[in-house]
Design an enzyme around this catalytic site. Structure first.
Site: not given
Length: 299
Positions: A71, A150-152, A193, A224-225, A254
């Protein structure tokens, strides 16, 4: 198992199987899906054997091969080489019976930030069609029906995410430069992502015009990251302030589909906009939704 299930249901099930062409796509390691040592697909060298097993079942109808090399791919070399390898196996399979379809997968990249140069789909499709025809002519076989995914490339650019600024904080970084941390009402629960793939995005002020100078910013979420970053590096007007709306484009793919209740944060709504009209197509979650599955305890 598929043959037994189809037989029990009294149907003839159409089946294609996924093979790994062995092409190592030029993308993030987590997004490369056709090399040998990973969970997807079956070795290309077993295609003839497996097609024979499918054809041996009366309850199954073998309809072709499928391959997906990964991808968010910009370089077209991998697509072309994968198609060439599949066609060589397709030719061998065609000697043993019909192979109605060749699914060459997808993975065509899109532009997430200025300067990205994704492949032009029409050009890639034309190149792959030429390769399929050339190989079919070389082997003297009929052209297969060719499918793509061709989804994305379709849904990615169609979506954007709107955030509301909660607070800002200037932080001194290298060489005396200041970066403004802009905290928003979302984060890695609606877009994982950046944390998963080191994905890059851009951001724009969406609710007003500003004549203020450009300020280096990092847009961060409410979790909290320290890795809860929406946009790692971009510029916004220096007068960005709590309550402003920010737009992050190219989030149609996504993002919502990877969203979660991380830190028990409700997922946002999805709104469709067309011809000046907007409507909610996925309702945003509430705290009541989060608590609805809790089981009451009693003695």
């Amino acid at each position: 198992r598929v043959a037994a299930a189809a037989s029990a249901a009294g149907v003839r099930q159409r089946v294609r199987f996924r093979v790994n062409s062995g092409v190592h796509a030029s993308t993030h390691d987590f997004l490369a899906t056709s090399h040998e040592d990973q969970k997807f697909g079956l070795p290309l060298g077993r295609a003839v054997e497996l097609a024979g097993k499918i054809r041996a079942h009366d309850s199954l109808d073998f309809v072709g091969l499928h391959c997906h090399i990964g991808s968010q791919i910009y370089a077209t070399d991998g697509f072309r080489e994968s198609a060439r390898r599949l066609m060589s196996v397709y030719a061998e399979l065609a000697e043993g019976g019909p192979v109605p379809e060749l699914n060459l997968g997808g993975g065509f990249g899109i532009a997430y930030v200025s300067g990205d140069e994704p492949p032009v789909i029409d050009e890639v499709a034309a190149q792959l069609a030429d390769i399929v025809k050339e190989t079919a002519d070389e082997y003297g076989i009929a052209l297969p029906k060719v499918a793509f995914e061709p989804g994305r490339a379709i849904i990615g650019p169609a979506g954007l995410t709107l955030y509301t600024v909660g607070t800002t904080k200037p932080v001194a970084i290298d060489e005396g430069e200041t970066r403004l941390y802009v905290s928003v009402d979302g984060g890695m629960s609606d877009n994982a992502r950046t944390a998963l793939y080191d994905a890059q995005y851009q951001v724009r002020l969406a609710n007003r015009r500003s004549d203020a100078g450009a300020q280096l910013v990092r847009v961060v979420g409410k979790h909290c990251e320290s890795g809860d970053i929406v946009v790692d590096r971009d510029h916004l007007p220096a007068d960005v302030t709590p309550g402003d709306l920010l737009a992050v484009p190219a989030t149609g793919a996504y993002c919502w589909s990877l969203s979660s209740n991380y830190n028990y944060v409700p997922r946002p709504p999805v709104v469709a906009v067309f011809d000046g009209q907007a409507r909610v197509i996925v309702r945003g979650e509430t705290e009541a939704d989060l608590l609805a599955r809790n089981v009451e305890w009693s003695k």
